[in-house]
Motif scaffolding. Structure first.
Motif, PDB file in Angstrom:
ATOM      1  N   PRO A  78       0.818  -1.234   0.000  1.00  0.00           N
ATOM      2  CA  PRO A  78       0.000   0.000   0.000  1.00  0.00           C
ATOM      3  C   PRO A  78       0.848   1.280   0.000  1.00  0.00           C
ATOM      4  O   PRO A  78       0.524   2.242  -0.693  1.00  0.00           O
ATOM      5  CB  PRO A  78      -0.820  -0.106   1.283  1.00  0.00           C
ATOM      6  CG  PRO A  78      -0.868  -1.562   1.580  1.00  0.00           C
ATOM      7  CD  PRO A  78       0.435  -2.116   1.095  1.00  0.00           C
ATOM      8  N   VAL A  79       1.946   1.285   0.735  1.00  0.00           N
ATOM      9  CA  VAL A  79       2.811   2.469   0.766  1.00  0.00           C
ATOM     10  C   VAL A  79       3.502   2.644  -0.577  1.00  0.00           C
ATOM     11  O   VAL A  79       3.590   3.760  -1.105  1.00  0.00           O
ATOM     12  CB  VAL A  79       3.846   2.363   1.910  1.00  0.00           C
ATOM     13  CG1 VAL A  79       4.848   3.494   1.833  1.00  0.00           C
ATOM     14  CG2 VAL A  79       3.160   2.342   3.248  1.00  0.00           C
ATOM     15  N   THR A  81       2.449   1.641  -3.476  1.00  0.00           N
ATOM     16  CA  THR A  81       1.430   2.064  -4.443  1.00  0.00           C
ATOM     17  C   THR A  81       1.119   3.544  -4.275  1.00  0.00           C
ATOM     18  O   THR A  81       0.983   4.273  -5.266  1.00  0.00           O
ATOM     19  CB  THR A  81       0.158   1.223  -4.267  1.00  0.00           C
ATOM     20  OG1 THR A  81       0.491  -0.152  -4.387  1.00  0.00           O
ATOM     21  CG2 THR A  81      -0.888   1.583  -5.300  1.00  0.00           C
ATOM     22  N   LEU A  82       1.014   3.997  -3.038  1.00  0.00           N
ATOM     23  CA  LEU A  82       0.741   5.405  -2.779  1.00  0.00           C
ATOM     24  C   LEU A  82       1.884   6.294  -3.278  1.00  0.00           C
ATOM     25  O   LEU A  82       1.651   7.336  -3.902  1.00  0.00           O
ATOM     26  CB  LEU A  82       0.520   5.638  -1.281  1.00  0.00           C
ATOM     27  CG  LEU A  82       0.275   7.082  -0.863  1.00  0.00           C
ATOM     28  CD1 LEU A  82      -1.059   7.556  -1.405  1.00  0.00           C
ATOM     29  CD2 LEU A  82       0.336   7.206   0.636  1.00  0.00           C
ATOM     30  N   THR A  86       1.531   8.955  -6.294  1.00  0.00           N
ATOM     31  CA  THR A  86       1.859  10.358  -6.028  1.00  0.00           C
ATOM     32  C   THR A  86       2.891  10.885  -7.006  1.00  0.00           C
ATOM     33  O   THR A  86       2.745  11.994  -7.548  1.00  0.00           O
ATOM     34  CB  THR A  86       2.365  10.524  -4.585  1.00  0.00           C
ATOM     35  OG1 THR A  86       1.373  10.029  -3.690  1.00  0.00           O
ATOM     36  CG2 THR A  86       2.671  11.966  -4.273  1.00  0.00           C
TER      37      THR A  86
END
Length: 114
Positions: A78-79, A81-82, A86
């Motif tokens: 998840p990190v 992907t974020l 971004t």
């Protein structure tokens, strides 16, 4: 922070470079040249750097998350992907911002003698 500094630096260089091709766009009447130029000089390098950074992270972190070294360590998808989303959004924003700024420069261009 590194991505923001890269975006600001690339945008400043593009604005400086776009002054040199202003005459071409004004005289040809084709101001869409800035979209393609900004795509290749702003968006593409930033997007490629994001993808290469993600691939490098995966390559370097995989040995630590597999086998006897793992001790419960896992990839934080998840990190990652974020961060990727971004940086790609920043690349898209700087592409459009650079093209818009360059088009605005064409309105003030006037021919000068050599």
């Amino acid at each position: 922070m590194t991505a923001v500094s890269i975006v600001v630096s690339n945008l400043a260089e593009f604005v400086r470079f776009s002054r040199q091709i202003t005459a071409l766009s004004v005289l040809s009447g084709n101001r869409t040249i800035y979209l393609s130029t900004a795509f290749f000089t702003l968006f593409l390098p930033l997007a490629a750097a994001s993808l290469i950074g993600l691939a490098t992270h995966y390559w370097l972190a995989t040995p630590m998350t597999a086998g006897s070294y793992s001790d419960g360590a896992t990839h934080s998808w998840p990190v990652l992907t974020l961060v990727l989303a971004t940086t790609l959004a920043m690349a898209l924003l700087v592409w459009l911002w650079g093209a818009y700024g360059a088009v605005r420069l064409t309105h003030r261009w006037r021919p000068t003698a050599d």
